[in-house]
Design a protein around this motif. Structure first.
Motif, PDB file in Angstrom:
ATOM      1  N   LYS A 150      -3.105  18.327  14.380  1.00 20.82           N
ATOM      2  CA  LYS A 150      -3.356  17.447  15.195  1.00 20.82           C
ATOM      3  C   LYS A 150      -4.412  16.209  14.802  1.00 20.82           C
ATOM      4  N   GLY A 151      -3.885  15.040  14.899  1.00 16.54           N
ATOM      5  CA  GLY A 151      -4.803  13.886  14.729  1.00 16.54           C
ATOM      6  C   GLY A 151      -4.963  13.526  13.249  1.00 16.54           C
ATOM      7  N   GLU A 152      -4.261  14.306  12.345  1.00 19.63           N
ATOM      8  CA  GLU A 152      -4.490  14.187  10.849  1.00 19.63           C
ATOM      9  C   GLU A 152      -3.335  12.928  10.396  1.00 19.63           C
ATOM     10  N   GLU A 153      -4.040  11.722   9.817  1.00 16.40           N
ATOM     11  CA  GLU A 153      -3.210  10.837   9.212  1.00 16.40           C
ATOM     12  C   GLU A 153      -2.561  10.911   7.853  1.00 16.40           C
ATOM     13  N   SER A 154      -1.396  10.222   7.729  1.00 19.18           N
ATOM     14  CA  SER A 154      -0.751  10.510   6.541  1.00 19.18           C
ATOM     15  C   SER A 154      -1.619   9.712   5.424  1.00 19.18           C
ATOM     16  N   LEU A 155      -1.676  10.331   4.177  1.00 21.90           N
ATOM     17  CA  LEU A 155      -2.507   9.562   3.025  1.00 21.90           C
ATOM     18  C   LEU A 155      -1.411   8.874   2.604  1.00 21.90           C
ATOM     19  N   TYR A 156      -0.113   8.736   2.863  1.00 22.58           N
ATOM     20  CA  TYR A 156       0.700   7.820   2.088  1.00 22.58           C
ATOM     21  C   TYR A 156       1.651   7.043   3.399  1.00 22.58           C
ATOM     22  N   GLU A 157       2.179   5.827   2.760  1.00 15.47           N
ATOM     23  CA  GLU A 157       3.233   5.087   3.411  1.00 15.47           C
ATOM     24  C   GLU A 157       4.618   5.718   3.214  1.00 15.47           C
ATOM     25  N   GLU A 158       5.415   5.901   4.203  1.00 15.42           N
ATOM     26  CA  GLU A 158       6.712   6.403   3.939  1.00 15.42           C
ATOM     27  C   GLU A 158       7.585   5.579   2.983  1.00 15.42           C
ATOM     28  N   PHE A 159       8.293   6.229   2.115  1.00 20.25           N
ATOM     29  CA  PHE A 159       9.269   5.555   1.324  1.00 20.25           C
ATOM     30  C   PHE A 159      10.568   6.354   1.074  1.00 20.25           C
ATOM     31  N   THR A 160      11.469   5.990   0.567  1.00 20.30           N
ATOM     32  CA  THR A 160      12.772   6.502   0.332  1.00 20.30           C
ATOM     33  C   THR A 160      12.633   6.974  -1.196  1.00 20.30           C
ATOM     34  N   TRP A 161      13.423   8.009  -1.369  1.00 15.95           N
ATOM     35  CA  TRP A 161      13.483   8.758  -2.895  1.00 15.95           C
ATOM     36  C   TRP A 161      13.784   7.577  -3.788  1.00 15.95           C
ATOM     37  N   TRP A 162      14.762   6.793  -3.514  1.00 19.16           N
ATOM     38  CA  TRP A 162      15.265   5.384  -4.116  1.00 19.16           C
ATOM     39  C   TRP A 162      14.240   4.589  -4.290  1.00 19.16           C
ATOM     40  N   GLU A 163      13.117   4.293  -3.550  1.00 15.08           N
ATOM     41  CA  GLU A 163      12.058   3.346  -3.566  1.00 15.08           C
ATOM     42  C   GLU A 163      11.173   3.942  -4.660  1.00 15.08           C
ATOM     43  N   TYR A 164      10.811   5.182  -4.542  1.00 16.33           N
ATOM     44  CA  TYR A 164      10.085   5.872  -5.530  1.00 16.33           C
ATOM     45  C   TYR A 164      10.626   5.719  -7.059  1.00 16.33           C
ATOM     46  N   LYS A 165      11.670   6.132  -7.073  1.00 16.49           N
ATOM     47  CA  LYS A 165      12.266   5.986  -8.567  1.00 16.49           C
ATOM     48  C   LYS A 165      12.441   4.776  -9.147  1.00 16.49           C
ATOM     49  N   THR A 166      12.679   3.758  -8.231  1.00 14.57           N
ATOM     50  CA  THR A 166      12.750   2.219  -8.643  1.00 14.57           C
ATOM     51  C   THR A 166      11.320   1.887  -9.207  1.00 14.57           C
ATOM     52  N   SER A 167      10.372   2.101  -8.312  1.00 10.37           N
ATOM     53  CA  SER A 167       9.104   1.891  -8.972  1.00 10.37           C
ATOM     54  C   SER A 167       8.602   2.506 -10.100  1.00 10.37           C
ATOM     55  N   ALA A 168       8.843   3.873 -10.169  1.00 11.06           N
ATOM     56  CA  ALA A 168       8.578   4.787 -11.262  1.00 11.06           C
ATOM     57  C   ALA A 168       9.062   3.963 -12.666  1.00 11.06           C
ATOM     58  N   TYR A 169      10.532   3.627 -12.570  1.00  9.60           N
ATOM     59  CA  TYR A 169      11.207   3.020 -13.650  1.00  9.60           C
ATOM     60  C   TYR A 169      10.399   1.798 -14.043  1.00  9.60           C
ATOM     61  N   LYS A 170       9.593   1.202 -13.384  1.00 13.91           N
ATOM     62  CA  LYS A 170       8.856  -0.166 -13.826  1.00 13.91           C
ATOM     63  C   LYS A 170       7.588   0.238 -14.154  1.00 13.91           C
ATOM     64  N   SER A 171       7.203   1.534 -14.166  1.00  9.14           N
ATOM     65  CA  SER A 171       5.727   1.890 -14.764  1.00  9.14           C
ATOM     66  C   SER A 171       5.956   2.448 -15.976  1.00  9.14           C
ATOM     67  N   ARG A 172       4.706   2.988 -16.584  1.00 16.86           N
ATOM     68  CA  ARG A 172       4.790   3.801 -18.020  1.00 16.86           C
ATOM     69  C   ARG A 172       4.527   4.939 -17.374  1.00 16.86           C
ATOM     70  N   LEU A 173       4.952   5.934 -18.221  1.00 19.07           N
ATOM     71  CA  LEU A 173       4.941   7.444 -18.327  1.00 19.07           C
ATOM     72  C   LEU A 173       3.726   8.064 -17.452  1.00 19.07           C
ATOM     73  N   GLY A 174       2.637   7.474 -18.190  1.00 19.14           N
ATOM     74  CA  GLY A 174       1.317   8.218 -17.692  1.00 19.14           C
ATOM     75  C   GLY A 174       0.589   7.757 -16.439  1.00 19.14           C
ATOM     76  N   ASP A 175       1.167   6.725 -15.977  1.00 14.44           N
ATOM     77  CA  ASP A 175       0.765   5.807 -14.744  1.00 14.44           C
ATOM     78  C   ASP A 175       0.743   6.863 -13.524  1.00 14.44           C
ATOM     79  N   TYR A 176      -0.449   6.653 -12.545  1.00 16.44           N
ATOM     80  CA  TYR A 176      -0.269   7.217 -11.444  1.00 16.44           C
ATOM     81  C   TYR A 176       0.468   6.664 -10.362  1.00 16.44           C
TER      82      TYR A 176
END
Length: 191
Positions: A150-176
């Motif tokens: 109760k009252g805990e806030e999300s540390l993350y913005e909501e995203f779709t798995w597709w959005e995550y994968k799309t951004s990951a393909y634009k990054s380098r392997l070791g990037d956070y």
């Protein structure tokens, strides 16, 4: 086996319903895959005077969960919080479970994806088989409501798995890669 593992995780975290994670992997549109990696022996390592040669660079797995099995050859390493690399002893009779970035978000950081890499071996081939359990591409990734206090806030913005994968393909392997999805107001969730 993977479905049972994530259901046991759900039990331990008191996630309701128990199949909240496994249903994503069972879904016919699941983005799960199986990969076989072969790292041939690198005899030239002996000439390098004990220096490490990277077989697969440092990274976290993006999916919900990864289940790995390998032959009895060393090479897998994990990175501890203090940035020290530690070798995982080889065991061809065991499965190694990695929490993925998606599960880190779904648990609001309670479970953390682990940075890992594979080093080449000088005299023996390493073979690993990995099941990557991913949700359907249109699945929204956010902390599970049943897990949030109760009252805990999300540390993350909501995203779709597709959005995550799309951004990951634009990054380098070791990037956070989760950094793009961290909420800017709620404190650092990252590494």
């Amino acid at each position: 086996m993977t479905f049972e593992v994530v259901e046991l995780m759900a039990d331990g975290l008191k996630i309701e319903p128990r199949d909240a994670l496994s249903r994503l992997l069972r879904d016919e549109k699941s983005d799960s895959c199986f990969r076989l990696n072969h790292y041939p022996p690198c005899p030239e390592l002996q000439a390098l005077g004990g220096r490490n040669l990277i077989g697969f660079g440092e990274h976290t797995d993006p999916q919900i969960i990864s289940v790995l099995r390998s032959n009895n050859t060393s090479g897998l390493q994990i990175c501890l919080r203090d940035k020290t690399w530690v070798s995982v002893p080889p065991d061809q009779t065991s499965f190694f479970i990695n929490v993925g970035d998606a599960l880190q978000v779904m648990t609001n950081g309670r479970l953390r994806s682990v940075r890992h890499r594979v080093l080449a071996e000088s005299m023996r081939s390493r073979v690993s088989m990995i099941y990557f359990g991913g949700p359907p591409l249109n699945e929204k990734i956010a902390p599970l409501a049943s897990l949030m206090a109760k009252g805990e806030e999300s540390l993350y913005e909501e995203f779709t798995w597709w959005e995550y994968k799309t951004s990951a393909y634009k990054s380098r392997l070791g990037d956070y890669r989760l950094g793009l999805f961290e909420k800017k107001t709620g404190g650092a969730a990252g590494q």
